[in-house]
Write a protein that holds these residues in place. Structure first.
Motif, PDB file in Angstrom:
ATOM      1  N   ALA A 177       0.834  -1.212   0.000  1.00  0.00           N
ATOM      2  CA  ALA A 177       0.000   0.000   0.000  1.00  0.00           C
ATOM      3  C   ALA A 177       0.863   1.254   0.000  1.00  0.00           C
ATOM      4  O   ALA A 177       0.596   2.204  -0.747  1.00  0.00           O
ATOM      5  N   LEU A 178       1.908   1.262   0.814  1.00  0.00           N
ATOM      6  CA  LEU A 178       2.785   2.428   0.869  1.00  0.00           C
ATOM      7  C   LEU A 178       3.520   2.620  -0.455  1.00  0.00           C
ATOM      8  O   LEU A 178       3.725   3.748  -0.902  1.00  0.00           O
ATOM      9  N   TRP A 179       3.917   1.517  -1.085  1.00  0.00           N
ATOM     10  CA  TRP A 179       4.605   1.600  -2.378  1.00  0.00           C
ATOM     11  C   TRP A 179       3.677   2.217  -3.427  1.00  0.00           C
ATOM     12  O   TRP A 179       4.086   3.098  -4.191  1.00  0.00           O
ATOM     13  N   LEU A 180       2.431   1.773  -3.454  1.00  0.00           N
ATOM     14  CA  LEU A 180       1.478   2.343  -4.420  1.00  0.00           C
ATOM     15  C   LEU A 180       1.208   3.817  -4.128  1.00  0.00           C
ATOM     16  O   LEU A 180       1.090   4.624  -5.052  1.00  0.00           O
ATOM     17  N   LEU A 181       1.115   4.170  -2.860  1.00  0.00           N
ATOM     18  CA  LEU A 181       0.931   5.578  -2.501  1.00  0.00           C
ATOM     19  C   LEU A 181       2.130   6.410  -2.949  1.00  0.00           C
ATOM     20  O   LEU A 181       1.957   7.516  -3.490  1.00  0.00           O
ATOM     21  N   ALA A 182       3.327   5.897  -2.738  1.00  0.00           N
ATOM     22  CA  ALA A 182       4.530   6.622  -3.161  1.00  0.00           C
ATOM     23  C   ALA A 182       4.556   6.780  -4.678  1.00  0.00           C
ATOM     24  O   ALA A 182       4.905   7.849  -5.192  1.00  0.00           O
ATOM     25  N   THR A 183       4.165   5.744  -5.397  1.00  0.00           N
ATOM     26  CA  THR A 183       4.123   5.809  -6.859  1.00  0.00           C
ATOM     27  C   THR A 183       3.106   6.847  -7.330  1.00  0.00           C
ATOM     28  O   THR A 183       3.375   7.634  -8.244  1.00  0.00           O
ATOM     29  N   PHE A 184       1.945   6.867  -6.698  1.00  0.00           N
ATOM     30  CA  PHE A 184       0.911   7.856  -7.031  1.00  0.00           C
ATOM     31  C   PHE A 184       1.427   9.266  -6.775  1.00  0.00           C
ATOM     32  O   PHE A 184       1.295  10.158  -7.612  1.00  0.00           O
ATOM     33  N   ARG A 185       2.037   9.483  -5.614  1.00  0.00           N
ATOM     34  CA  ARG A 185       2.560  10.810  -5.266  1.00  0.00           C
ATOM     35  C   ARG A 185       3.692  11.213  -6.209  1.00  0.00           C
ATOM     36  O   ARG A 185       3.827  12.383  -6.552  1.00  0.00           O
ATOM     37  N   LEU A 186       4.502  10.254  -6.622  1.00  0.00           N
ATOM     38  CA  LEU A 186       5.579  10.537  -7.562  1.00  0.00           C
ATOM     39  C   LEU A 186       5.011  11.060  -8.885  1.00  0.00           C
ATOM     40  O   LEU A 186       5.525  12.021  -9.453  1.00  0.00           O
ATOM     41  N   GLY A 187       3.931  10.426  -9.342  1.00  0.00           N
ATOM     42  CA  GLY A 187       3.282  10.871 -10.580  1.00  0.00           C
ATOM     43  C   GLY A 187       2.742  12.283 -10.483  1.00  0.00           C
ATOM     44  O   GLY A 187       2.564  12.961 -11.499  1.00  0.00           O
ATOM     45  N   ARG A 188       2.507  12.741  -9.280  1.00  0.00           N
ATOM     46  CA  ARG A 188       2.014  14.106  -9.065  1.00  0.00           C
ATOM     47  C   ARG A 188       3.144  15.062  -8.677  1.00  0.00           C
ATOM     48  O   ARG A 188       2.897  16.201  -8.325  1.00  0.00           O
ATOM     49  N   SER A 189       4.382  14.570  -8.737  1.00  0.00           N
ATOM     50  CA  SER A 189       5.580  15.349  -8.384  1.00  0.00           C
ATOM     51  C   SER A 189       5.539  15.863  -6.952  1.00  0.00           C
ATOM     52  O   SER A 189       6.051  16.937  -6.648  1.00  0.00           O
ATOM     53  N   GLU A 190       4.965  15.073  -6.055  1.00  0.00           N
ATOM     54  CA  GLU A 190       4.903  15.425  -4.634  1.00  0.00           C
ATOM     55  C   GLU A 190       6.079  14.744  -3.925  1.00  0.00           C
ATOM     56  O   GLU A 190       5.919  13.826  -3.135  1.00  0.00           O
ATOM     57  N   HIS A 191       7.282  15.237  -4.230  1.00  0.00           N
ATOM     58  CA  HIS A 191       8.501  14.555  -3.817  1.00  0.00           C
ATOM     59  C   HIS A 191       8.724  14.535  -2.304  1.00  0.00           C
ATOM     60  O   HIS A 191       9.268  13.569  -1.788  1.00  0.00           O
ATOM     61  N   VAL A 192       8.301  15.573  -1.608  1.00  0.00           N
ATOM     62  CA  VAL A 192       8.452  15.565  -0.144  1.00  0.00           C
ATOM     63  C   VAL A 192       7.643  14.418   0.449  1.00  0.00           C
ATOM     64  O   VAL A 192       8.122  13.673   1.306  1.00  0.00           O
TER      65      VAL A 192
END
Length: 114
Positions: free
Chosen positions: A24-39
């Motif tokens: 779940a955390l990996w998918l959340l990180a991938t989603f956030r990465l796609g939105r350029s939410e790097h922090v």
């Protein structure tokens, strides 16, 4: 979709650390990465790494270390070092395939000159 991921992240924040959270955390990180939410990606990946270290699972450690956020932030040296960590990580018994998939083929594809 953003609402569903926000809710998933909220739920993960309220759950004690467990290796079962890794997907779940990996998918959340991938989603956030796609939105350029790097922090936010960096925070999620730090938690992923902590969970993988607690579990002591080499495959989960490789997954947690494999984050491309530094690359997209222009931190190319840090990105390369993280990729090298993943490629150098020990594999489980049974050759190049662990419980969560093969890293060898990916690392060979990413090697210089490939």
């Amino acid at each position: 979709m953003a609402v569903a991921y926000a809710r998933a992240q909220e739920l993960c924040a309220n759950i004690d650390d467990s290796a079962q959270l890794v997907p779940a955390l990996w998918l959340l990180a991938t989603f956030r990465l796609g939105r350029s939410e790097h922090v936010e990606v960096d925070k999620l990946c730090a938690r992923l790494l902590r969970l993988a270290q607690q579990a002591g699972d080499p495959d989960l450690l490789a997954l947690a270390r494999f984050q491309v956020s530094p690359f997209y932030q222009g931190k190319f040296i840090q990105a390369r070092l993280r990729l090298e960590e993943v490629c150098d990580a020990p594999l489980l018994v049974g050759g190049n395939k662990g419980r969560h998939g093969s890293r060898t083929r990916f690392c060979l594809q990413m090697a210089p000159g490939s």
